[in-house]
Design a protein around this motif. Sequence first.
Motif, PDB file in Angstrom:
ATOM      1  N   ALA A 124      -5.622  26.140  34.034  1.00  0.00           N
ATOM      2  CA  ALA A 124      -5.528  27.011  35.208  1.00  0.00           C
ATOM      3  C   ALA A 124      -5.980  28.428  34.891  1.00  0.00           C
ATOM      4  N   ALA A 125      -5.649  28.908  33.682  1.00  0.00           N
ATOM      5  CA  ALA A 125      -6.041  30.266  33.279  1.00  0.00           C
ATOM      6  C   ALA A 125      -7.406  30.299  32.613  1.00  0.00           C
ATOM      7  N   HIS A 126      -7.957  29.121  32.289  1.00  0.00           N
ATOM      8  CA  HIS A 126      -9.292  29.007  31.683  1.00  0.00           C
ATOM      9  C   HIS A 126      -9.344  29.687  30.307  1.00  0.00           C
ATOM     10  N   THR A 127      -8.262  29.514  29.515  1.00  0.00           N
ATOM     11  CA  THR A 127      -8.209  30.128  28.186  1.00  0.00           C
ATOM     12  C   THR A 127      -7.750  29.115  27.146  1.00  0.00           C
ATOM     13  N   LEU A 128      -8.271  29.295  25.941  1.00  0.00           N
ATOM     14  CA  LEU A 128      -7.819  28.526  24.776  1.00  0.00           C
ATOM     15  C   LEU A 128      -7.198  29.519  23.802  1.00  0.00           C
ATOM     16  N   THR A 129      -5.884  29.434  23.616  1.00  0.00           N
ATOM     17  CA  THR A 129      -5.164  30.331  22.723  1.00  0.00           C
ATOM     18  C   THR A 129      -4.854  29.599  21.435  1.00  0.00           C
ATOM     19  N   VAL A 130      -5.334  30.123  20.322  1.00  0.00           N
ATOM     20  CA  VAL A 130      -5.199  29.466  19.017  1.00  0.00           C
ATOM     21  C   VAL A 130      -4.145  30.202  18.201  1.00  0.00           C
ATOM     22  N   ARG A 131      -3.157  29.447  17.718  1.00  0.00           N
ATOM     23  CA  ARG A 131      -2.092  30.013  16.898  1.00  0.00           C
ATOM     24  C   ARG A 131      -2.048  29.323  15.546  1.00  0.00           C
ATOM     25  N   SER A 132      -1.616  30.078  14.546  1.00  0.00           N
ATOM     26  CA  SER A 132      -1.325  29.528  13.223  1.00  0.00           C
ATOM     27  C   SER A 132       0.038  30.049  12.806  1.00  0.00           C
ATOM     28  N   GLY A 133       0.977  29.114  12.588  1.00  0.00           N
ATOM     29  CA  GLY A 133       2.330  29.525  12.238  1.00  0.00           C
ATOM     30  C   GLY A 133       2.979  30.374  13.316  1.00  0.00           C
ATOM     31  N   ARG A 139       0.835  -1.193   0.000  1.00  0.00           N
ATOM     32  CA  ARG A 139       0.000   0.000   0.000  1.00  0.00           C
ATOM     33  C   ARG A 139       0.870   1.242   0.000  1.00  0.00           C
ATOM     34  N   THR A 140       0.374   2.291  -0.665  1.00  0.00           N
ATOM     35  CA  THR A 140       1.034   3.592  -0.662  1.00  0.00           C
ATOM     36  C   THR A 140      -0.004   4.661  -0.396  1.00  0.00           C
ATOM     37  N   VAL A 141       0.289   5.557   0.526  1.00  0.00           N
ATOM     38  CA  VAL A 141      -0.606   6.644   0.902  1.00  0.00           C
ATOM     39  C   VAL A 141       0.195   7.940   0.898  1.00  0.00           C
ATOM     40  N   SER A 142      -0.388   8.979   0.305  1.00  0.00           N
ATOM     41  CA  SER A 142       0.251  10.298   0.308  1.00  0.00           C
ATOM     42  C   SER A 142      -0.706  11.313   0.923  1.00  0.00           C
ATOM     43  N   PHE A 143      -0.158  12.203   1.740  1.00  0.00           N
ATOM     44  CA  PHE A 143      -0.977  13.255   2.345  1.00  0.00           C
ATOM     45  C   PHE A 143      -0.163  14.530   2.453  1.00  0.00           C
ATOM     46  N   HIS A 144      -0.855  15.617   2.766  1.00  0.00           N
ATOM     47  CA  HIS A 144      -0.211  16.927   2.864  1.00  0.00           C
ATOM     48  C   HIS A 144      -0.365  17.457   4.281  1.00  0.00           C
ATOM     49  N   VAL A 145       0.729  17.945   4.841  1.00  0.00           N
ATOM     50  CA  VAL A 145       0.676  18.625   6.130  1.00  0.00           C
ATOM     51  C   VAL A 145       0.449  20.107   5.857  1.00  0.00           C
ATOM     52  N   GLY A 146      -0.663  20.617   6.365  1.00  0.00           N
ATOM     53  CA  GLY A 146      -1.049  21.999   6.081  1.00  0.00           C
ATOM     54  C   GLY A 146      -0.422  22.995   7.032  1.00  0.00           C
ATOM     55  N   GLU A 147      -1.184  24.037   7.364  1.00  0.00           N
ATOM     56  CA  GLU A 147      -0.672  25.083   8.238  1.00  0.00           C
ATOM     57  C   GLU A 147      -0.458  24.551   9.660  1.00  0.00           C
ATOM     58  N   ALA A 148       0.460  25.213  10.372  1.00  0.00           N
ATOM     59  CA  ALA A 148       0.782  24.807  11.740  1.00  0.00           C
ATOM     60  C   ALA A 148      -0.203  25.438  12.712  1.00  0.00           C
ATOM     61  N   HIS A 149      -1.287  24.709  12.989  1.00  0.00           N
ATOM     62  CA  HIS A 149      -2.287  25.159  13.962  1.00  0.00           C
ATOM     63  C   HIS A 149      -1.971  24.506  15.304  1.00  0.00           C
ATOM     64  N   VAL A 150      -1.488  25.296  16.251  1.00  0.00           N
ATOM     65  CA  VAL A 150      -1.161  24.785  17.575  1.00  0.00           C
ATOM     66  C   VAL A 150      -1.864  25.653  18.607  1.00  0.00           C
ATOM     67  N   SER A 151      -2.778  25.058  19.354  1.00  0.00           N
ATOM     68  CA  SER A 151      -3.520  25.775  20.394  1.00  0.00           C
ATOM     69  C   SER A 151      -3.025  25.339  21.766  1.00  0.00           C
ATOM     70  N   VAL A 152      -3.138  26.247  22.723  1.00  0.00           N
ATOM     71  CA  VAL A 152      -2.805  25.920  24.108  1.00  0.00           C
ATOM     72  C   VAL A 152      -4.062  26.110  24.946  1.00  0.00           C
ATOM     73  N   ALA A 153      -4.505  25.019  25.555  1.00  0.00           N
ATOM     74  CA  ALA A 153      -5.646  25.064  26.474  1.00  0.00           C
ATOM     75  C   ALA A 153      -5.098  25.091  27.894  1.00  0.00           C
TER      76      ALA A 153
END
Length: 393
Positions: free
Chosen positions: A243-252, A226-240
Amino acid sequence: MLVAAVLALVDGCTGASSDAAGDSGTASPSSSAPAAPPAQLALSIADGSTDVSPAQPPEVDVTDGELDDVTVTDGSGAPVAGALAPVDADTVAWNPAEDLAYGTAYTVTATAASAGDQVTTETSAFTTVTPRLQDKPDIGPLDGTTVGVGMPVRVFFDEPVTDKAAVERHLTVTSSTPTDGVWSWVGASEVHFRPSTYWPADTDVTVTADLFGVDLGDGVWGKVDRTVSFHVGEAHVSVADAAAHTLTVRSGGEVLQTFPMSAGSEANPTHNGAHARGAGEVRRHHHGLLDLRPGRRPPGGYRTPVEFATPISNYGEFVHGAPWSVRQQGSSKVSHGCINLSDERARWSYDFSQPGDVVEVVGSVGGTLGPAGGDFYDWAVPWDQWTAGSALS
């Protein structure tokens, strides 16, 4: 008199030749070059071999000659289509146009000619192995998809794999941006691949599992390649931050949103560590029923309709709309382990997210994400422990 003169001339000429020959010794009788040795053929599969892998191409080694032809026939004598390919200066391999079959008899015949056109023929009859079971691997992500930087490569088997090293030797991952990725076994029938840090954004990845004809152990053999190809898109990294009760969403690396949220309560804390959106056994859903299955529910587990939900672990942790907890969002922890947002904010998060986006949970009183959390606890494993999980380490 004329005749005598002619004879004398002939004798004189003959005498001169004899003298010349005498000067250099007696002439050696004529001799011919030694006969060319016959061509020698060696077949890689010995005659009478059994339990041969159908992925093992017959090879022919030739010395003192040139290969004329290689043919392969099945048990009925029907020819099998194939082509020759060089292995080195003296060896060629016969590669079938289509995979050979399991549990089938074949005969390979090779002919070669020596420098003196003497023909040599060698024949070998062999039988391919008959597996107890054939296992077809499943691979994630799916072919043609775009995923986040936290999406590991996963290869699943139906049966426990005994020879894990053999499997790893037949798995390859190539990426347009090179990484230091390593395979690591997360169970007896499941192996994952990830780099030491998140995937580089905007990267094309191809996974090749050449497992047909590979002995997985205990009578189980690989069923297909089997062969599978995929693409890694933008770097979406959030911090939940529980203790601070916040969700911070980052892209790149750029902060796009900081949402008030409510994480898991003291009794049902959200697990710390890097989660990946789209993880777990439930797909994300716009309108759906959050149903934590028996045996996997946290204390006080529940069944309730939710909006804009994306799973982040198999512990029953989701990012989802929770209009009932809007007053607590940003100030206290009241969920059963999920990240509670208002429906409006959950919708933005839902539309923004892609499978494999990272949600790093920090500040929770709960433990760290681990194997019980399902498929995507990979990033919570320290790198040295991850590499130690390879059968080739």
